[in-house]
Write a protein that holds these residues in place. Structure first.
Motif, PDB file in Angstrom:
ATOM      1  N   UNK A 167       5.803  16.055   2.610  1.00  0.00           N
ATOM      2  CA  UNK A 167       4.332  16.098   2.609  1.00  0.00           C
ATOM      3  C   UNK A 167       3.747  14.924   1.841  1.00  0.00           C
ATOM      4  N   UNK A 168       4.329  14.629   0.681  1.00  0.00           N
ATOM      5  CA  UNK A 168       3.825  13.563  -0.189  1.00  0.00           C
ATOM      6  C   UNK A 168       3.875  12.200   0.497  1.00  0.00           C
ATOM      7  N   UNK A 169       4.946  11.962   1.267  1.00  0.00           N
ATOM      8  CA  UNK A 169       5.122  10.664   1.910  1.00  0.00           C
ATOM      9  C   UNK A 169       4.570  10.617   3.335  1.00  0.00           C
ATOM     10  N   UNK A 172       0.837  -1.198   0.000  1.00  0.00           N
ATOM     11  CA  UNK A 172       0.000   0.000   0.000  1.00  0.00           C
ATOM     12  C   UNK A 172       0.877   1.256   0.000  1.00  0.00           C
ATOM     13  N   UNK A 173       0.713   2.115  -1.006  1.00  0.00           N
ATOM     14  CA  UNK A 173       1.591   3.276  -1.139  1.00  0.00           C
ATOM     15  C   UNK A 173       1.229   4.412  -0.185  1.00  0.00           C
ATOM     16  N   UNK A 174      -0.041   4.503   0.202  1.00  0.00           N
ATOM     17  CA  UNK A 174      -0.447   5.624   1.055  1.00  0.00           C
ATOM     18  C   UNK A 174      -0.126   5.380   2.534  1.00  0.00           C
ATOM     19  N   UNK A 175      -0.238   4.143   3.000  1.00  0.00           N
ATOM     20  CA  UNK A 175       0.136   3.787   4.375  1.00  0.00           C
ATOM     21  C   UNK A 175      -0.559   4.678   5.411  1.00  0.00           C
ATOM     22  N   UNK A 176      -1.887   4.759   5.345  1.00  0.00           N
ATOM     23  CA  UNK A 176      -2.635   5.619   6.260  1.00  0.00           C
ATOM     24  C   UNK A 176      -3.043   4.928   7.557  1.00  0.00           C
ATOM     25  N   UNK A 177      -3.063   3.605   7.569  1.00  0.00           N
ATOM     26  CA  UNK A 177      -3.513   2.881   8.755  1.00  0.00           C
ATOM     27  C   UNK A 177      -2.425   2.837   9.824  1.00  0.00           C
ATOM     28  N   UNK A 178      -2.843   2.935  11.074  1.00  0.00           N
ATOM     29  CA  UNK A 178      -1.908   2.776  12.181  1.00  0.00           C
ATOM     30  C   UNK A 178      -1.589   1.290  12.353  1.00  0.00           C
ATOM     31  N   UNK A 179      -0.564   0.992  13.144  1.00  0.00           N
ATOM     32  CA  UNK A 179      -0.213  -0.413  13.389  1.00  0.00           C
ATOM     33  C   UNK A 179      -1.370  -1.126  14.087  1.00  0.00           C
ATOM     34  N   UNK A 180      -2.046  -0.425  14.994  1.00  0.00           N
ATOM     35  CA  UNK A 180      -3.200  -1.012  15.669  1.00  0.00           C
ATOM     36  C   UNK A 180      -4.314  -1.351  14.697  1.00  0.00           C
TER      37      UNK A 180
END
Length: 273
Positions: free
Chosen positions: A243-245, A182-190
């Motif tokens: 910002x992008x990453x 996943x390129x956006x990686x928005x989810x937390x580890x939890x």
């Protein structure tokens, strides 16, 4: 010829020699054969915007798709037909190279042609780097080697992770897939742990066993790899890349970049030229 698999390459001390690299366009000449003329070097081929049907010495046929990487060892023979052209300039990027063990003896990654899937998006820029350095007026062997080491490192990491996958890691496979692709990686580890129906502590423990690093460290490493591509191929500032990453600040991004590469983003960009 001695064989050292990509999985064993993960922690093996080896060296490489890049002979040359070239972009090959196939819309007019739609086939190639080295039957009767075995390859004298190891070959990597990255497929961009086309497919290839390989015919092997035993008459077996295998298909390589756009985004796939094909490896052929020294002394191997094959023929290939290119088809399903997806854009105006369908092509492959070929790298000819040698591998040497600790004693300076040549080795190969396999004794037959092999196709590696799902690494094209990461490896294609490195293939382009090798080809561009090879074709430039002033060849830069150290830069060519550096890019090929990146490709080999990605292949060895993929093989290592594949060998680790099994029932033990099946419970967190969805989380592994998310962190790897996943390129956006928005989810937390939890939240990733919740996707797998396991506790965050259990997910962190198992993922570290799987990858050799924590989920957070793995995520940052992936972002740094993307940042390196942005610095090389996009005219983006440190602020824009940060910002992008999704880094909290350019200063934090710079600190993490230095930790993983030994250089600041500016120093890394200067080293490319």
């Amino acid at each position: 010829m001695r064989i050292i698999s990509t999985e064993k390459l993960y922690d093996y001390n080896y060296s490489i020699e890049v002979v040359n690299a070239v972009k090959q366009f196939w819309k007019e000449k739609q086939s190639y054969s080295c039957m009767g003329h075995p390859k004298e070097k190891n070959v990597f081929l990255c497929f961009c915007g086309c497919k290839g049907e390989y015919t092997l010495p035993d008459k077996t046929k295998v298909i390589a798709k756009s985004g796939d990487i094909v490896y052929a060892p020294i002394d191997y023979e094959y023929s290939v037909r290119f088809f399903d052209f997806e854009d105006v300039n369908p092509h492959t990027i070929k790298i000819n190279f040698f591998l040497y063990d600790e004693n300076g003896k040549s080795f190969a990654l396999d004794n037959k042609l092999s196709i590696i899937h799902n690494l094209g998006s990461y490896c294609t820029p490195h293939f382009l780097r090798v080809a561009n350095y090879s074709e430039s007026a002033v060849r830069r062997p150290s830069k060519m080697k550096s890019a090929l080491y990146e490709i080999l490192s990605a292949l060895s990491e993929k093989s290592r992770r594949k060998s680790l996958k099994g029932e033990k890691f099946e419970r967190i496979s969805e989380g592994i897939n998310y962190l790897e692709h996943d390129t956006e990686q928005k989810l937390s580890v939890g939240e990733i742990a919740a996707l797998c129906n396991v506790s965050e502590i259990y997910f962190r423990k198992l993922f570290k066993e799987y990858s050799g690093m924590s989920p957070v460290k793995f995520r940052i490493k992936s972002k740094i790899e993307n940042a390196k591509l942005c610095l090389e191929y996009e005219n983006m500032t440190v602020q824009e890349i940060s910002d992008y990453l999704g880094f909290v600040s350019p200063a934090y991004f710079t600190r993490q970049f230095r930790e993983f590469t030994g250089m600041t983003p500016s120093e890394y960009k200067s080293s490319l030229f």
